[in-house]
Design a protein around this motif. Structure first.
Motif, mmCIF file in Angstrom:
data_model
loop_
_atom_site.group_PDB
_atom_site.id
_atom_site.type_symbol
_atom_site.label_atom_id
_atom_site.label_comp_id
_atom_site.label_asym_id
_atom_site.label_seq_id
_atom_site.Cartn_x
_atom_site.Cartn_y
_atom_site.Cartn_z
ATOM 1 N N LYS A 328 -0.417 -3.619 -34.813
ATOM 2 C CA LYS A 328 -1.732 -3.891 -35.372
ATOM 3 C C LYS A 328 -1.786 -3.540 -36.853
ATOM 4 C CE LYS A 328 -6.624 -2.711 -34.661
ATOM 5 N NZ LYS A 328 -7.572 -1.895 -33.846
ATOM 6 N N ASN A 329 -1.237 -2.384 -37.194
ATOM 7 C CA ASN A 329 -1.233 -1.925 -38.580
ATOM 8 C C ASN A 329 -0.386 -2.841 -39.455
ATOM 9 O OD1 ASN A 329 0.005 -0.134 -40.878
ATOM 10 N ND2 ASN A 329 -1.815 0.981 -40.176
ATOM 11 N N PHE A 330 0.780 -3.232 -38.956
ATOM 12 C CA PHE A 330 1.700 -4.075 -39.723
ATOM 13 C C PHE A 330 1.087 -5.459 -39.965
ATOM 14 C CE2 PHE A 330 5.341 -6.900 -40.330
ATOM 15 C CZ PHE A 330 6.135 -6.169 -41.220
ATOM 16 N N LYS A 331 0.432 -6.018 -38.944
ATOM 17 C CA LYS A 331 -0.173 -7.346 -39.100
ATOM 18 C C LYS A 331 -1.323 -7.309 -40.086
ATOM 19 C CE LYS A 331 -1.912 -11.355 -36.638
ATOM 20 N NZ LYS A 331 -2.176 -11.987 -35.318
ATOM 21 N N ARG A 332 -2.075 -6.228 -40.073
ATOM 22 C CA ARG A 332 -3.190 -6.103 -41.013
ATOM 23 C C ARG A 332 -2.699 -6.089 -42.460
ATOM 24 N NH1 ARG A 332 -5.154 -1.724 -39.242
ATOM 25 N NH2 ARG A 332 -4.583 -0.258 -40.880
ATOM 26 N N LYS A 333 -1.517 -5.511 -42.676
ATOM 27 C CA LYS A 333 -0.990 -5.396 -44.040
ATOM 28 C C LYS A 333 -0.177 -6.618 -44.488
ATOM 29 C CE LYS A 333 -2.580 -1.331 -45.032
ATOM 30 N NZ LYS A 333 -3.552 -1.153 -46.149
ATOM 31 N N THR A 334 0.447 -7.321 -43.534
ATOM 32 C CA THR A 334 1.349 -8.428 -43.920
ATOM 33 C C THR A 334 0.882 -9.800 -43.450
ATOM 34 O OG1 THR A 334 2.705 -8.280 -41.909
ATOM 35 C CG2 THR A 334 3.311 -6.841 -43.750
ATOM 36 N N GLY A 335 -0.034 -9.837 -42.474
ATOM 37 C CA GLY A 335 -0.469 -11.118 -41.940
ATOM 38 C C GLY A 335 0.393 -11.604 -40.792
ATOM 39 N N SER A 336 1.452 -10.861 -40.456
ATOM 40 C CA SER A 336 2.355 -11.231 -39.356
ATOM 41 C C SER A 336 2.618 -10.019 -38.481
ATOM 42 C CB SER A 336 3.697 -11.740 -39.905
ATOM 43 O OG SER A 336 3.521 -12.807 -40.816
ATOM 44 N N THR A 337 2.884 -10.257 -37.214
ATOM 45 C CA THR A 337 3.312 -9.170 -36.338
ATOM 46 C C THR A 337 4.772 -8.840 -36.682
ATOM 47 O OG1 THR A 337 4.197 -10.610 -34.618
ATOM 48 C CG2 THR A 337 1.839 -10.058 -34.493
ATOM 49 N N PRO A 338 5.262 -7.664 -36.295
ATOM 50 C CA PRO A 338 6.675 -7.346 -36.552
ATOM 51 C C PRO A 338 7.621 -8.395 -35.966
ATOM 52 C CG PRO A 338 5.499 -5.366 -35.945
ATOM 53 C CD PRO A 338 4.544 -6.506 -35.731
ATOM 54 N N SER A 339 7.320 -8.911 -34.774
ATOM 55 C CA SER A 339 8.177 -9.933 -34.159
ATOM 56 C C SER A 339 8.190 -11.211 -34.986
ATOM 57 C CB SER A 339 7.698 -10.250 -32.738
ATOM 58 O OG SER A 339 7.807 -9.126 -31.907
ATOM 59 N N GLU A 340 7.017 -11.629 -35.430
ATOM 60 C CA GLU A 340 6.917 -12.831 -36.263
ATOM 61 C C GLU A 340 7.645 -12.628 -37.586
ATOM 62 O OE1 GLU A 340 2.522 -14.334 -34.642
ATOM 63 O OE2 GLU A 340 2.689 -13.081 -36.446
ATOM 64 N N TYR A 341 7.481 -11.435 -38.153
ATOM 65 C CA TYR A 341 8.112 -11.147 -39.445
ATOM 66 C C TYR A 341 9.629 -11.113 -39.315
ATOM 67 C CZ TYR A 341 8.597 -9.254 -44.128
ATOM 68 O OH TYR A 341 8.932 -9.089 -45.445
ATOM 69 N N LYS A 342 10.122 -10.588 -38.181
ATOM 70 C CA LYS A 342 11.564 -10.535 -37.945
ATOM 71 C C LYS A 342 12.148 -11.952 -37.914
ATOM 72 C CE LYS A 342 14.698 -7.704 -35.164
ATOM 73 N NZ LYS A 342 14.998 -6.705 -36.199
ATOM 74 N N LYS A 343 11.423 -12.895 -37.303
ATOM 75 C CA LYS A 343 11.872 -14.291 -37.271
ATOM 76 C C LYS A 343 11.882 -14.900 -38.672
ATOM 77 C CE LYS A 343 10.257 -15.154 -32.548
ATOM 78 N NZ LYS A 343 9.255 -15.858 -31.700
ATOM 79 N N ILE A 344 10.872 -14.541 -39.472
ATOM 80 C CA ILE A 344 10.814 -15.020 -40.858
ATOM 81 C C ILE A 344 12.025 -14.515 -41.644
ATOM 82 C CG2 ILE A 344 9.539 -14.854 -43.039
ATOM 83 C CD1 ILE A 344 6.954 -14.670 -41.341
ATOM 84 N N LEU A 345 12.365 -13.247 -41.432
ATOM 85 C CA LEU A 345 13.515 -12.645 -42.112
ATOM 86 C C LEU A 345 14.814 -13.327 -41.718
ATOM 87 C CD1 LEU A 345 12.654 -8.849 -41.840
ATOM 88 C CD2 LEU A 345 12.587 -10.251 -43.901
ATOM 89 N N ILE A 346 14.977 -13.592 -40.416
ATOM 90 C CA ILE A 346 16.197 -14.263 -39.943
ATOM 91 C C ILE A 346 16.357 -15.607 -40.620
ATOM 92 C CG2 ILE A 346 17.280 -15.339 -37.933
ATOM 93 C CD1 ILE A 346 16.024 -13.088 -36.226
ATOM 94 N N SER A 347 15.251 -16.346 -40.717
ATOM 95 C CA SER A 347 15.288 -17.668 -41.360
ATOM 96 C C SER A 347 15.581 -17.543 -42.846
ATOM 97 C CB SER A 347 13.955 -18.378 -41.141
ATOM 98 O OG SER A 347 13.917 -19.597 -41.852
ATOM 99 N N LYS A 348 14.938 -16.599 -43.491
ATOM 100 C CA LYS A 348 15.082 -16.407 -44.939
ATOM 101 C C LYS A 348 16.499 -16.046 -45.321
ATOM 102 C CE LYS A 348 13.390 -13.519 -48.747
ATOM 103 N NZ LYS A 348 12.441 -12.407 -49.111
ATOM 104 N N TYR A 349 17.087 -15.090 -44.621
ATOM 105 C CA TYR A 349 18.407 -14.594 -45.005
ATOM 106 C C TYR A 349 19.556 -15.403 -44.445
ATOM 107 C CZ TYR A 349 16.069 -10.700 -47.192
ATOM 108 O OH TYR A 349 15.266 -9.946 -48.021
ATOM 109 N N SER A 350 19.295 -16.202 -43.426
ATOM 110 C CA SER A 350 20.355 -17.084 -42.917
ATOM 111 C C SER A 350 20.594 -18.244 -43.866
ATOM 112 C CB SER A 350 19.977 -17.625 -41.531
ATOM 113 O OG SER A 350 18.824 -18.452 -41.616
ATOM 114 N N GLU A 351 19.604 -18.542 -44.707
ATOM 115 C CA GLU A 351 19.728 -19.621 -45.677
ATOM 116 C C GLU A 351 20.360 -19.162 -46.980
ATOM 117 O OE1 GLU A 351 15.782 -21.020 -46.209
ATOM 118 O OE2 GLU A 351 15.620 -21.920 -44.209
ATOM 119 N N SER A 352 20.491 -17.846 -47.146
ATOM 120 C CA SER A 352 21.016 -17.307 -48.416
ATOM 121 C C SER A 352 22.515 -17.094 -48.339
ATOM 122 C CB SER A 352 20.325 -15.981 -48.728
ATOM 123 O OG SER A 352 20.645 -15.015 -47.764
#
Length: 352
Positions: A328-352
């Protein structure tokens, strides 16, 4: 590319070493398979092939003694020498090392042992090149980051232009050198700002051999992304470098992977909690509790990069009461849940 020559009077050990599969997996080594069995022959080879690495098998005779090595090193000091022998007596081994060899290995030498020595030698060459040829450009990037960034890409492009020019566009060698340079820059940044380590995913900066070969453009893109992130963290948290709150801010960041409250920080820096809260807000303009919340959020982003750490573990490390409250705290600060953010990170860094 590095040329490897061999000296072995009987040609047996050298012949076995030439057959090691290690060489097939490391195409930047060129093996001179015509084994020299006299010092005259090895001198001739050194002059003709510009040997980079010499693996010499000694059988106790004077043919390849420490004195002979000193003579050879006078004419080609840049060449690295590995001696393979049967004598393990301290005084003998010491004499070889004082003649400026890279390593002394005992017979029968295992493939893994030689592989580790050669890779260590390669790392040694990389460090030498970075310190002698890249330091000015690397230090320019470090200075840029410590000032809050803004010029990462042109400086990084300049670094890669030099590496690829000096190493004649050899992709494997260039990536090895680039990895070592990246590690050097990271090490200096952490030395200058120890708290920065908590906001950077170390694996992004400490790659080792065994990597997937990337193009020059991919490496530049990767470097630019990683070091721009470093600059952003320096800029965001530079206020804790103020001498009035440095001890407070540094303690909070360094110990963030613990259950940490204002009282914990106050005890850690031997100050009253009311004073800590007051002086921090007065000096930085930021409420200390808000600062702690921001640090936890940015630290969580780094921890979520690690595929070995589950979200409930991240929650526990950062001192949240439970995973639900962390989410709850993480989503309030970032707009994403930790699980959602982890998927974003995987996509971001797999392309680099």
């Amino acid at each position: 590319m590095q040329t490897v020559s061999f000296f072995d009077r009987k040609k047996i050990t050298a012949g076995r070493i030439i057959g090691f599969s290690f060489w097939d997996n490391n195409p930047d080594y060129i093996l001179d398979k015509d084994i020299a069995c006299t010092t005259a022959k090895i001198h001739e080879k050194i002059q003709e092939s510009k040997t980079d690495i010499l693996i010499a098998v000694t059988d106790g005779a004077d043919v390849f003694s420490p004195e002979r090595i000193r003579e050879i090193k006078k004419t080609t000091s840049r060449m690295k020498i590995i001696v393979i022998g049967r004598n393990s007596a301290y005084e003998i081994v010491r004499q070889y090392f004082t003649s400026d060899i890279f390593d002394y290995l005992l017979e029968p030498v295992a493939e893994k042992t030689l592989e580790e020595t050669v890779l260590r030698m390669n790392e040694d060459n990389s460090i030498e090149y970075v310190m002698n040829n890249l330091k000015v450009k690397a230090d320019a990037l470090i200075d840029n980051i410590l000032l809050g960034g803004g010029r990462e890409e042109p400086i990084i492009t300049g670094i890669f232009n030099k590496i690829y020019r000096d190493w004649k566009n050899d992709s494997v060698s260039c990536q090895k050198i680039a990895n070592r340079a990246k590690s050097y820059i990271y090490e200096i940044l952490i030395e200058q700002k120890p708290w920065l380590e908590k906001f950077l995913f170390k694996n992004d900066f400490t790659c080792h051999f065994g990597f997937t070969l990337k193009s020059r453009e991919e490496l530049i893109k990767n470097w630019t992304m990683n070091f721009t992130e470093a600059s952003a963290m320096v800029k965001k948290y530079q206020m804790i470098d103020d001498k009035m709150v440095y001890k407070i801010g540094r303690y909070a960041v360094v110990h963030i992977d613990e259950r940490l409250s204002l009282d914990d920080v106050s005890k850690g820096v031997f100050l009253n909690s009311s004073y800590v809260s007051h002086i921090f807000k007065k000096t930085t303009g930021v409420n200390f509790i808000d600062f702690m919340t921001s640090v936890k959020k940015d630290r969580a982003k780094v921890l979520l990069r690690d595929p070995e750490i589950r979200i409930n573990k991240v929650s526990s490390i950062l001192g949240f009461a439970n995973q639900e409250y962390f989410t709850k705290n993480f989503k309030r600060k970032t707009g994403s849940t930790p699980s959602e953010y982890k998927k974003i990170l995987i996509s971001k860094y797999s392309e680099s």
